[in-house]
Design an enzyme around this catalytic site. Structure first.
Site, PDB file in Angstrom:
ATOM      1  N   GLY A 134       0.831  -1.211   0.000  1.00  0.00           N
ATOM      2  CA  GLY A 134       0.000   0.000   0.000  1.00  0.00           C
ATOM      3  C   GLY A 134       0.858   1.249   0.000  1.00  0.00           C
ATOM      4  O   GLY A 134       1.849   1.319   0.724  1.00  0.00           O
ATOM      5  N   TYR A 149      -8.766   5.035   1.572  1.00  0.00           N
ATOM      6  CA  TYR A 149      -7.493   5.483   0.970  1.00  0.00           C
ATOM      7  C   TYR A 149      -7.167   6.945   1.252  1.00  0.00           C
ATOM      8  O   TYR A 149      -6.009   7.349   1.142  1.00  0.00           O
ATOM      9  CB  TYR A 149      -7.501   5.257  -0.552  1.00  0.00           C
ATOM     10  CG  TYR A 149      -7.468   3.808  -0.969  1.00  0.00           C
ATOM     11  CD1 TYR A 149      -6.991   2.812  -0.113  1.00  0.00           C
ATOM     12  CD2 TYR A 149      -7.896   3.414  -2.225  1.00  0.00           C
ATOM     13  CE1 TYR A 149      -6.962   1.476  -0.492  1.00  0.00           C
ATOM     14  CE2 TYR A 149      -7.864   2.088  -2.626  1.00  0.00           C
ATOM     15  CZ  TYR A 149      -7.394   1.122  -1.756  1.00  0.00           C
ATOM     16  OH  TYR A 149      -7.358  -0.197  -2.150  1.00  0.00           O
ATOM     17  N   MET A 180      -7.729   2.572   9.275  1.00  0.00           N
ATOM     18  CA  MET A 180      -7.014   1.377   8.819  1.00  0.00           C
ATOM     19  C   MET A 180      -6.234   0.761   9.979  1.00  0.00           C
ATOM     20  O   MET A 180      -5.950   1.426  10.975  1.00  0.00           O
ATOM     21  CB  MET A 180      -6.057   1.748   7.696  1.00  0.00           C
ATOM     22  CG  MET A 180      -6.762   2.012   6.369  1.00  0.00           C
ATOM     23  SD  MET A 180      -5.563   2.401   5.051  1.00  0.00           S
ATOM     24  CE  MET A 180      -6.591   2.150   3.593  1.00  0.00           C
ATOM     25  N   THR A 226       5.068   2.164   5.770  1.00  0.00           N
ATOM     26  CA  THR A 226       3.709   1.655   5.969  1.00  0.00           C
ATOM     27  C   THR A 226       2.933   2.587   6.884  1.00  0.00           C
ATOM     28  O   THR A 226       3.433   3.024   7.915  1.00  0.00           O
ATOM     29  CB  THR A 226       3.666   0.238   6.566  1.00  0.00           C
ATOM     30  OG1 THR A 226       2.308  -0.053   6.936  1.00  0.00           O
ATOM     31  CG2 THR A 226       4.518   0.090   7.821  1.00  0.00           C
ATOM     32  N   VAL A 227       1.703   2.876   6.490  1.00  0.00           N
ATOM     33  CA  VAL A 227       0.836   3.690   7.356  1.00  0.00           C
ATOM     34  C   VAL A 227       0.441   2.911   8.605  1.00  0.00           C
ATOM     35  O   VAL A 227       0.004   3.508   9.579  1.00  0.00           O
ATOM     36  CB  VAL A 227      -0.454   4.168   6.634  1.00  0.00           C
ATOM     37  CG1 VAL A 227      -0.108   5.079   5.469  1.00  0.00           C
ATOM     38  CG2 VAL A 227      -1.328   3.011   6.188  1.00  0.00           C
ATOM     39  N   ASP A 228       0.617   1.598   8.586  1.00  0.00           N
ATOM     40  CA  ASP A 228       0.191   0.788   9.724  1.00  0.00           C
ATOM     41  C   ASP A 228       1.154   0.870  10.910  1.00  0.00           C
ATOM     42  O   ASP A 228       0.806   0.467  12.012  1.00  0.00           O
ATOM     43  CB  ASP A 228       0.035  -0.678   9.311  1.00  0.00           C
ATOM     44  CG  ASP A 228      -1.122  -0.881   8.347  1.00  0.00           C
ATOM     45  OD1 ASP A 228      -2.088  -0.085   8.428  1.00  0.00           O
ATOM     46  OD2 ASP A 228      -1.076  -1.800   7.530  1.00  0.00           O
ATOM     47  N   ARG A 257      -5.086  -3.552  10.366  1.00  0.00           N
ATOM     48  CA  ARG A 257      -5.642  -4.906  10.440  1.00  0.00           C
ATOM     49  C   ARG A 257      -5.403  -5.512  11.808  1.00  0.00           C
ATOM     50  O   ARG A 257      -6.308  -6.028  12.442  1.00  0.00           O
ATOM     51  CB  ARG A 257      -4.982  -5.787   9.386  1.00  0.00           C
ATOM     52  CG  ARG A 257      -5.579  -5.639   8.014  1.00  0.00           C
ATOM     53  CD  ARG A 257      -5.088  -6.766   7.127  1.00  0.00           C
ATOM     54  NE  ARG A 257      -5.721  -6.693   5.823  1.00  0.00           N
ATOM     55  CZ  ARG A 257      -5.298  -5.933   4.842  1.00  0.00           C
ATOM     56  NH1 ARG A 257      -4.233  -5.177   4.986  1.00  0.00           N
ATOM     57  NH2 ARG A 257      -5.937  -5.908   3.684  1.00  0.00           N
ATOM     58  N   ASN A 308       6.188  -5.227   5.942  1.00  0.00           N
ATOM     59  CA  ASN A 308       6.661  -6.524   6.430  1.00  0.00           C
ATOM     60  C   ASN A 308       6.976  -7.499   5.309  1.00  0.00           C
ATOM     61  O   ASN A 308       8.017  -8.131   5.271  1.00  0.00           O
ATOM     62  CB  ASN A 308       5.570  -7.198   7.271  1.00  0.00           C
ATOM     63  CG  ASN A 308       5.165  -6.358   8.455  1.00  0.00           C
ATOM     64  OD1 ASN A 308       6.023  -5.904   9.182  1.00  0.00           O
ATOM     65  ND2 ASN A 308       3.875  -6.143   8.628  1.00  0.00           N
TER      66      ASN A 308
END
Lengths: 417, 417
Positions: free
Chosen positions: B13, B294, B187, B139-141, B189, B111
């Site tokens: 992403g 998004y 967002m 990563t935005v995560d 997960r 990852n």
């Protein structure tokens, strides 16, 4: 101080710049040495005699209102019925006005609020109480009659165009192995102005959004899916912008939530995920969707400078009109030239605005129904021009203001339910 | 020009600042007189020999990349299996690298991408081909191991905090007669970093968001509803921030869309409207919800300056590490002080990063499970500091760049399927 009080009130859905209008109203009144009270939560605060004394707020705070979204005094969705049906409430309003020597009433809202302001202006005339009622335009929906555009719309339009442009860059980068179709739901129950604003996002023919669905055009699923498929085949991906208010040919909303708000409007939301499901099931394409909802009308960080200037100009003009005794009018924006864009403020009768709804003209929607025309682009383009970011604090957040909102001591017994 | 080519590739992403990393990579390589090719659509472009010659892009364009969201060369979700299972593909990659004299490979992702870069670094060592593989974090995560934070996260965090703050002002103004509960889906997960970032939106105890639901905490409907009700009773309204990945105690996602992406992850979305429905049905309160999707990872217009600087710093360091022959490493961000915030870049072995997932530490989540602690705030606060807006065009849109992306002439036969 001049004799008499000006009462200002916010109504209906708030915008990124309604507080800029409030700021301009209060600053203009201060220049005229007129005291401004604000009603808490719109007309409800006037009925309940819940009033705020804005003279207690320092000038710096009033100025900071101009870069703060939301509604500083509270707003409401509350529609008064006809003078006959709601006689007691109108009488109560006059009582409150008398008790606080309110000579000027400014109601800052959309169609329904213009109607309330109009009724109050008629009541004032009929009762002999010396009250001047002026409507002040505001709505992200851009659906008020007479005015060329509505303060609040330009900023929501800019938010929409920028967000669609950014999301499209994301989708374009990932389409090969991820999302092929991105559905973006915008506000707009009956008029497709915000959906149209998304059309400003792209520069070229194949740029996003490749499909816009307007509430003015009946939803045709087969035609919609064919257009999406053709776009994905050609471009590799497709951005769909859909207005919350699109309907099937029989008039049913495509996403009917079934609940109804205080004005009797259906409460919508969810047409974005609905359409995303249709695309996934019928075309087998990977889909993502967004529903920005309130973000689109509160994104003061991305306000349009044009919109901000107009929001302040209508506030200032409303005070002038009120003090000149122009009862039952609204300051509207008059466009005098497209390019370079020129506009001015002029008074218009509330009777021509109340309860009307300005939809997109036919010549603003492309023949195929899925995009905007050059005429529409000419109309919309100036409205998102210029940036007016809020100041930021050292912690990285916008420096939004919370007014202390000093209450005015009550002079009447409480409202009887 | 130095002998050998550096191949840069974007994966997974995209973020608001991954192109800033690309910009820094290319600028650093130019200073070292090293030619940079970019793979189109991530590792897929390397497999297919679809390469882009960045030397054709003028310096001004490379600089403009730093303020353009999306992925300038295309990204992909495509995970290579083990060296044994995907032997032919790894051989093909080595063939492509040999054909274009690729000596340095930079893989910019999360990852899974760290895993691919690690495998390639092992393959290079085993094969004797002189290749240096360096992972570049993104990563935005914010769920990469070892690094203090991940480029892309700070900007998404800032977007989230600002948007929640703005929407809360809207809800507060309208709550009397309209929406009482607003649900904001972020967002994330498995890790609640973006949900936690929303916790920066408010200043005081009763400020929004009053409820945050983290994927690290099992969803307890009764407890959630009780907290929402108590908040509405006390404050008058409630903003709920929910991570897309929250699960029931039995492990099922609260919003399970049922589809699976290329990495084998479930494709989620829709927990926002799901929770909104629960609140409406069980508490009878008017609810609105937003799913920015998004928008939260492409909102370059609201980027964090800290994040932008770190995105560029890892790109620059990756080039240095590669040219020094540091195979199988990733430049990570090391925090040396909280206040005033200080950080530096250091190399870390990809083996410690690949396939790990950094969740929120227990002491970052409040005991009641619905908010962040002071320790979490200390960690997050510096990451959203500073503004770095893109330049705007006269038409009011950000001046985002589309690179011409000149393809490199193929030297190999096409990839066999």
């Amino acid at each position: 101080m001049r004799k008499g009080t000006l009462l200002y009130s916010q109504s209906g859905g708030v915008t990124a710049v309604i507080n800029a209008t409030a700021s301009a109203v209060i600053q203009a009144a201060r220049r005229h040495k007129v005291k401004v009270l604000a009603a808490r939560n719109g007309i409800l605060g006037a009925l309940r005699e819940e009033l705020i004394d804005t003279t207690k707020a320092p000038l710096a705070a009033i100025r900071a209102l101009a870069h703060t979204p939301g509604g500083a005094f509270g707003s409401c969705r509350y529609k008064l019925k006809s003078l006959e049906a709601d006689r007691a409430k109108y009488e109560r309003l006059l009582d409150v006005f008398r008790a606080h020597d309110v000579r000027w009433f400014l109601y800052n809202g959309g169609n329904d609020s213009a109607d309330t302001a109009l009724k109050l202006s008629q009541l004032a005339e009929a009762s002999g109480y010396p009250l001047t009622c002026v409507g002040v335009p505001k709505t992200v929906d851009n659906d008020l009659a007479v005015t060329d555009t509505c303060p609040g719309f330009g900023s929501a339009a800019k938010y929409t165009a920028v967000s669609v442009r950014e999301a499209a860059l994301d989708v374009a980068a990932m389409a090969e192995t991820s999302t092929k179709v991105f559905v973006y739901e915008v506000m707009g129950r009956h008029a497709g102005w915000l959906a149209a604003a998304a059309g400003l996002a792209g520069d070229g023919k194949d740029d996003a959004p490749q499909v816009i669905l307007f509430p003015e055009i009946a939803y045709d699923e087969a035609k919609f899916l064919a257009k999406v498929k053709a776009t994905v085949d050609k471009v590799g991906w497709c951005v769909v912008v859909v207005s919350e208010g699109i309907r099937h040919p029989d008039g049913r909303f495509v996403a009917e939530a079934g609940t109804v708000d205080a004005f009797g409007h259906s409460q919508l939301g969810g047409v974005g995920p609905t359409l995303a499901g249709v695309v996934k099931d019928k075309l087998g394409l990977k889909v993502h969707w967004t529903v920005p909802d309130y973000l689109q009308r509160s994104a003061r960080h991305l306000a349009s400078k044009t919109d901000l200037e107009q929001a302040m100009a209508v506030g200032e003009a409303a005070v002038e009109y009120a003090l000149e005794g122009m009862n039952g009018v609204m300051p509207v924006i008059v466009r005098t030239a497209d390019s370079p864009y020129r506009w001015k403020i002029a008074p218009a009768p509330l009777a021509k605005i109340a309860n009307h709804e300005k939809k997109m003209p036919k010549n603003f929607i492309r023949k195929d129904g899925f995009g905007i025309t050059e005429a529409c682009r000419r109309y919309l383009a100036p409205l998102i021009r210029g940036e007016a970011p809020p100041p930021y604090r050292p912690d990285g957040l916008p420096d939004y203001l919370r007014l202390a909102n000093t209450p005015v001591t009550r002079r009447l017994p409480p409202l009887q339910a």
